[in-house]
Design an enzyme around this catalytic site. Structure first.
Site: not given
Length: 174
Positions: A16, A65, A93, A111, A121, A124
Site C-alpha cells: 500500500k 472504513f 495472510r 503489519r 496497515n 493487502h
C-alpha cells in the site's frame, strides 16, 4: 531419490502507499516475501485514482472504513503482485498479520512491523480463491490462469528471482 515439490497456488498481494512511500521498507518487505518462500510471478507499480480505488474495494462500500481506505489507496503508488506458494493465500495472510492491532497481536508480522494506523496497515491480501481470481484479473487483465497451469511445474522447479524485473523468471525449460 528426488523429492517432488508441492504444487504452487496463487494469491494477490498489494504493498500500500503508506509502505511504498518509504522505499527502504518496501524493499525490505519484498525481500521478506522472497525469504518466506514466495515466488513473485507478476509485479507492477501504479497509482490508482480515487474512482479506481472505490471500484476495487467496492464490496466494502457503505462500511465505515471505506472512504479512509479508498483515499489511502489513491494517495500514492501501490505495488500489486501475483505471488505463488504451495499455500499462497494462507501463507500470505499469516505473513501479513492481523488487520487490526497487529503491533500487539503479531508484532513480527508485516503489519506488526509496518502499520502506522488501522487504515495504514502496509499490505493487502486476497482472502479466498474467488477473491484471488477477481483481484488478479483486476490488476493484471492479460494474466492467463490457463498458461499459469501449464507453466506452474516449470516455475516450481526452475524459477529464479530477477532483480531488474522484480519478478521470478524461468531460468531453464521455458
Amino acid at each position: 531419490m528426488t523429492m517432488v515439490k508441492p504444487s504452487l497456488s496463487l494469491t494477490l498481494a498489494i504493498l500500500k502507499p503508506d509502505l511504498m512511500n518509504h522505499s527502504s521498507n518496501s524493499k525490505l518487505v519484498r525481500s521478506l516475501i522472497i525469504q518466506s518462500g514466495f515466488l513473485i510471478v507478476r509485479s507492477k507499480v501504479l497509482r490508482l485514482s480515487l474512482q479506481e480505488a472505490r471500484a476495487f474495494y467496492g464490496l466494502h462500500s457503505g462500511k465505515e472504513f471505506f472512504e479512509r481506505l479508498t483515499r489511502l489507496m489513491s494517495s500514492g503508488p501501490i505495488n500489486p503482485m501475483i505471488l505463488a506458494h504451495p499455500d499462497a493465500i494462507e501463507s500470505w495472510r499469516k505473513l501479513m498479520g492481523p488487520t487490526k492491532r497487529a503491533n500487539v497481536l503479531d508484532p513480527e508480522s508485516l503489519r506488526g512491523r509496518f502499520t502506522t494506523s488501522e487504515t495504514k496497515n502496509a499490505v493487502h491480501g486476497a482472502d479466498s480463491k474467488d477473491t484471488v481470481k477477481r483481484e488478479i484479473v483486476w490488476f493484471f487483465p492479460d494474466f492467463s490462469f490457463e498458461q499459469w497451469e501449464l507453466k506452474e511445474p516449470l516455475f516450481r522447479e526452475y524459477a529464479k528471482y530477477n532483480e531488474s524485473l522484480g519478478t521470478h523468471v524461468l531460468s531453464k525449460g521455458n
